[in-house]
Design a protein around this motif. Structure first.
Motif, PDB file in Angstrom:
ATOM      1  N   UNK A 171      11.704  -4.800   4.820  1.00  0.00           N
ATOM      2  CA  UNK A 171      11.002  -5.518   3.767  1.00  0.00           C
ATOM      3  C   UNK A 171      11.992  -6.158   2.800  1.00  0.00           C
ATOM      4  N   UNK A 172      11.666  -7.341   2.335  1.00  0.00           N
ATOM      5  CA  UNK A 172      12.486  -7.999   1.333  1.00  0.00           C
ATOM      6  C   UNK A 172      12.241  -7.364  -0.038  1.00  0.00           C
ATOM      7  N   UNK A 173      13.106  -7.691  -1.002  1.00  0.00           N
ATOM      8  CA  UNK A 173      12.936  -7.134  -2.348  1.00  0.00           C
ATOM      9  C   UNK A 173      11.610  -7.584  -2.962  1.00  0.00           C
ATOM     10  N   UNK A 174      11.228  -8.860  -2.704  1.00  0.00           N
ATOM     11  CA  UNK A 174       9.961  -9.363  -3.225  1.00  0.00           C
ATOM     12  C   UNK A 174       8.775  -8.611  -2.659  1.00  0.00           C
ATOM     13  N   UNK A 175       8.810  -8.308  -1.372  1.00  0.00           N
ATOM     14  CA  UNK A 175       7.722  -7.557  -0.745  1.00  0.00           C
ATOM     15  C   UNK A 175       7.649  -6.132  -1.294  1.00  0.00           C
ATOM     16  N   UNK A 176       8.814  -5.520  -1.503  1.00  0.00           N
ATOM     17  CA  UNK A 176       8.845  -4.168  -2.061  1.00  0.00           C
ATOM     18  C   UNK A 176       8.232  -4.136  -3.462  1.00  0.00           C
ATOM     19  N   UNK A 177       8.602  -5.109  -4.284  1.00  0.00           N
ATOM     20  CA  UNK A 177       8.061  -5.180  -5.641  1.00  0.00           C
ATOM     21  C   UNK A 177       6.556  -5.451  -5.616  1.00  0.00           C
ATOM     22  N   UNK A 178       6.122  -6.299  -4.692  1.00  0.00           N
ATOM     23  CA  UNK A 178       4.702  -6.627  -4.571  1.00  0.00           C
ATOM     24  C   UNK A 178       3.899  -5.375  -4.230  1.00  0.00           C
ATOM     25  N   UNK A 179       4.391  -4.597  -3.282  1.00  0.00           N
ATOM     26  CA  UNK A 179       3.695  -3.375  -2.885  1.00  0.00           C
ATOM     27  C   UNK A 179       3.728  -2.341  -4.010  1.00  0.00           C
ATOM     28  N   UNK A 180       4.858  -2.274  -4.715  1.00  0.00           N
ATOM     29  CA  UNK A 180       4.975  -1.317  -5.816  1.00  0.00           C
ATOM     30  C   UNK A 180       3.999  -1.641  -6.942  1.00  0.00           C
ATOM     31  N   UNK A 181       3.742  -2.925  -7.182  1.00  0.00           N
ATOM     32  CA  UNK A 181       2.804  -3.324  -8.236  1.00  0.00           C
ATOM     33  C   UNK A 181       1.403  -2.799  -7.968  1.00  0.00           C
ATOM     34  N   UNK A 182       1.067  -2.578  -6.699  1.00  0.00           N
ATOM     35  CA  UNK A 182      -0.233  -2.011  -6.336  1.00  0.00           C
ATOM     36  C   UNK A 182      -0.215  -0.488  -6.268  1.00  0.00           C
ATOM     37  N   UNK A 183       0.871   0.071  -5.742  1.00  0.00           N
ATOM     38  CA  UNK A 183       0.893   1.508  -5.477  1.00  0.00           C
ATOM     39  C   UNK A 183       1.198   2.348  -6.704  1.00  0.00           C
ATOM     40  N   UNK A 184       2.076   1.867  -7.592  1.00  0.00           N
ATOM     41  CA  UNK A 184       2.453   2.681  -8.754  1.00  0.00           C
ATOM     42  C   UNK A 184       1.256   3.072  -9.622  1.00  0.00           C
ATOM     43  N   UNK A 185       0.342   2.136  -9.961  1.00  0.00           N
ATOM     44  CA  UNK A 185      -0.829   2.559 -10.747  1.00  0.00           C
ATOM     45  C   UNK A 185      -1.700   3.580 -10.010  1.00  0.00           C
ATOM     46  N   UNK A 186      -1.850   3.388  -8.709  1.00  0.00           N
ATOM     47  CA  UNK A 186      -2.677   4.321  -7.938  1.00  0.00           C
ATOM     48  C   UNK A 186      -2.060   5.718  -7.928  1.00  0.00           C
ATOM     49  N   UNK A 187      -0.745   5.802  -7.746  1.00  0.00           N
ATOM     50  CA  UNK A 187      -0.060   7.101  -7.751  1.00  0.00           C
ATOM     51  C   UNK A 187      -0.139   7.730  -9.132  1.00  0.00           C
ATOM     52  N   UNK A 188       0.087   6.914 -10.170  1.00  0.00           N
ATOM     53  CA  UNK A 188      -0.009   7.424 -11.534  1.00  0.00           C
ATOM     54  C   UNK A 188      -1.391   7.956 -11.851  1.00  0.00           C
ATOM     55  N   UNK A 189      -2.420   7.296 -11.353  1.00  0.00           N
ATOM     56  CA  UNK A 189      -3.795   7.749 -11.583  1.00  0.00           C
ATOM     57  C   UNK A 189      -4.039   9.106 -10.929  1.00  0.00           C
ATOM     58  N   UNK A 190      -3.563   9.276  -9.723  1.00  0.00           N
ATOM     59  CA  UNK A 190      -3.740  10.549  -9.020  1.00  0.00           C
ATOM     60  C   UNK A 190      -3.034  11.685  -9.746  1.00  0.00           C
ATOM     61  N   UNK A 191      -1.820  11.418 -10.196  1.00  0.00           N
ATOM     62  CA  UNK A 191      -1.062  12.467 -10.885  1.00  0.00           C
ATOM     63  C   UNK A 191      -1.693  12.822 -12.227  1.00  0.00           C
ATOM     64  N   UNK A 192      -2.107  11.812 -12.987  1.00  0.00           N
ATOM     65  CA  UNK A 192      -2.712  12.084 -14.297  1.00  0.00           C
ATOM     66  C   UNK A 192      -4.024  12.842 -14.155  1.00  0.00           C
ATOM     67  N   UNK A 193      -4.858  12.422 -13.198  1.00  0.00           N
ATOM     68  CA  UNK A 193      -6.160  13.064 -13.015  1.00  0.00           C
ATOM     69  C   UNK A 193      -6.025  14.469 -12.441  1.00  0.00           C
ATOM     70  N   UNK A 194      -4.925  14.734 -11.721  1.00  0.00           N
ATOM     71  CA  UNK A 194      -4.757  16.030 -11.059  1.00  0.00           C
ATOM     72  C   UNK A 194      -4.283  17.145 -11.967  1.00  0.00           C
ATOM     73  N   UNK A 195      -3.825  16.813 -13.174  1.00  0.00           N
ATOM     74  CA  UNK A 195      -3.337  17.843 -14.082  1.00  0.00           C
ATOM     75  C   UNK A 195      -4.496  18.580 -14.753  1.00  0.00           C
ATOM     76  N   UNK A 196      -4.316  19.858 -15.077  1.00  0.00           N
ATOM     77  CA  UNK A 196      -5.385  20.615 -15.751  1.00  0.00           C
ATOM     78  C   UNK A 196      -5.556  20.166 -17.204  1.00  0.00           C
ATOM     79  N   UNK A 197      -6.665  20.573 -17.814  1.00  0.00           N
ATOM     80  CA  UNK A 197      -6.991  20.144 -19.171  1.00  0.00           C
ATOM     81  C   UNK A 197      -5.939  20.574 -20.189  1.00  0.00           C
TER      82      UNK A 197
END
Length: 504
Positions: free
Chosen positions: A1-27
């Motif tokens: 993958x080129x650097x542009x493709x990597x950044x493009x995919x990261x722009x989609x995946x990082x929020x999704x991963x962050x959402x899973x981690x934030x929601x998975x933590x206890x109260x």
């Protein structure tokens, strides 16, 4: 993958991963979840900025020439592909989405509607970011539809769980209207794919691809335009918006006005006009009339409002009317008006809803009659409200001016009795915006301090979350107002290629 493709995919995946981690933590780790989600949002903004800095000459065979692109098999047996990319039309909106998301997450570090569940709110904001970004990146109609639907349930939850007293009715109304638009979008996608044999937006934008018949283009454009009109929202399909904005929490209103509405205007320009240009040309007068009606109706309704967030919500109807009028002219000037109008509205209205939320948190009311004299007890808050209001009414030198001015200019540039009349009426609508915002400032900031704001004391000061979240919006509103080329230069080539189809 080129650097542009990597950044493009990261722009989609990082929020999704962050959402899973934030929601998975206890109260008990709620604050840690909010901090972690904010870190992922900030990282996504960094990735998006890096994506722009790595821009190279776009590639592609049609009028869409992405400067970063991923095209991979998704469901080969169904001829579906995971095709995403970014060009000059979509990139500014991707940046706006990333910016507003990180500012909302920062705001949630200090102010959350319901302590103990703030991490879940941040997680939903990140899911919304992933879905909205996907809409702006999708270069396949089916993938576009999937991302378009991803946004529905998270926004419903934001309104229904963290909203005001009438939040459930507002959330249901939002869902029902959005589902209506989704059905029309699905039918429109089916018509285009079945008749053209592809859902690839790059291929469909290529004049060499066999076009649909004139009748099918008209049908496809009407279906798609109605679907996007619900989301924009275009008068008279706007009635879900005031209730959703009024009841949503502050960060929900910011995302809803700042970027979610842009899914409709972007879809109209990228998908409806790009896929069915002949249908767009035949429907342009009707779209122009409806857009002008939205400008005038939004202004007149705002003059009758007595609640702060509801007035700002109805102002969006008028402002998005200018965006839609620019698209309806099918000229390069009009399309540029739509694009810079989108960005300006996201910045300025996002700031307005932040300030409105700050006022309601302190005074516990949004009733204009009960907020009088705010500048006497909360001068900083009053000053930011005044700044955002004059930016929204289109004062030259601030971001809100350019979209409205270019849309009116494009109408006169288009020529003919109809378009000159529409441009003149749109200018009247701009005067109405000045009237209702000045009325707002007179009622809220001037006069003796009302009981609701008289005893604010220390609470009148801006908190750290507000300073951090609002400052970028204040600065960018001025920067884009003074130097609009910072936004316009991204889309010049893409807009000229699209307008060339219409000989303009």
């Amino acid at each position: 993958m080129t650097s542009g493709q990597t950044l493009l995919l990261a722009a989609l995946l990082l929020p999704a991963i962050g959402a899973l981690l934030a929601a998975g933590l206890p109260a008990r780790l709620d604050r840690a979840g909010r901090i972690g989600g904010t870190a992922f949002a900030a990282a996504t903004l960094g990735v998006v900025v890096a994506l722009g800095l790595s821009r190279t000459e776009g590639s592609g065979t049609g009028r869409i020439r992405p400067f970063a692109e991923i095209d991979a098999p998704w469901a080969p047996t169904l001829s579906l592909r995971f095709h995403i990319g970014v060009d000059g039309i979509s990139y500014p909106l991707v940046v706006l989405t990333a910016l507003l998301t990180v500012l909302c997450c920062v705001y949630c570090l200090w102010r959350v509607p319901e302590p103990g569940r703030g991490r879940l709110l941040v997680a939903l904001l990140l899911v919304l970011q992933a879905g909205i970004t996907g809409v702006f990146l999708a270069l396949d109609l089916v993938l576009f539809f999937v991302f378009f639907e991803v946004v529905l349930l998270p926004m419903y939850a934001v309104i229904a769980v963290w909203g005001g007293a009438d939040r459930r009715r507002a959330a249901r109304k939002f869902v029902l209207y959005t589902l209506f638009g989704s059905v029309l979008l699905l039918v429109g996608v089916f018509v285009v794919v079945s008749r053209s044999g592809t859902g690839d937006l790059v291929a469909l934008s290529d004049p060499a691809v066999r076009p649909m018949s004139a009748g099918m283009q008209l049908l496809a454009f009407v279906l798609l335009a109605l679907a996007f009109a619900v989301k924009s929202p275009l008068w008279p399909l706007h009635t879900w918006l005031p209730a959703a904005h009024t009841e949503a929490p502050t960060v929900g209103s910011v995302i809803l006005a700042g970027v979610l509405l842009k899914m409709g205007t972007y879809g109209l320009l990228r998908v409806a006009v790009g896929v069915a240009p002949d249908g767009a040309a035949r429907s342009a007068p009707v779209l122009g009339v409806l857009a002008t009606a939205a400008i005038l109706a939004g202004g007149l309704i705002c003059l009758a409002q007595s609640e702060l967030k509801r007035l700002i919500a109805y102002s969006s109807v008028g402002h998005m009317g200018f965006v839609l009028l620019g698209v309806a002219t099918l000229t390069a000037t009009g399309m540029q008006a739509a694009l810079i109008g989108n960005i300006a509205h996201g910045l300025v209205t996002g700031l307005l809803f932040f300030v409105a939320g700050g006022i309601k948190d302190r005074a516990h009311t949004g009733d204009l009659a009960r907020l009088g004299g705010l500048r006497e007890t909360a001068p900083a808050l009053s000053g930011v409200l005044a700044y955002a209001a004059i930016a929204s009414l289109g004062l030259p030198g601030l971001a809100g001016f350019w979209g409205e001015a270019f849309a009116v200019m494009a109408s006169f540039e288009r020529g003919g009795a109809l378009w000159i009349t529409l441009g003149s009426l749109a200018a009247v609508g701009a005067a109405l915006a000045a009237a209702y915002f000045l009325r707002l400032l007179r009622r809220v900031t001037h006069g003796p301090a009302a009981p609701a704001v008289a005893g604010l004391g220390v609470g009148a000061r801006l908190g750290p979350g507000e300073l951090v979240a609002w400052s970028p919006l204040i600065a960018l509103t001025l920067v884009i107002g003074v130097a609009p080329a910072l936004t316009l230069h991204w889309s010049n080539a893409a807009v000229e290629a699209l307008a060339e189809v219409f000989g303009r």
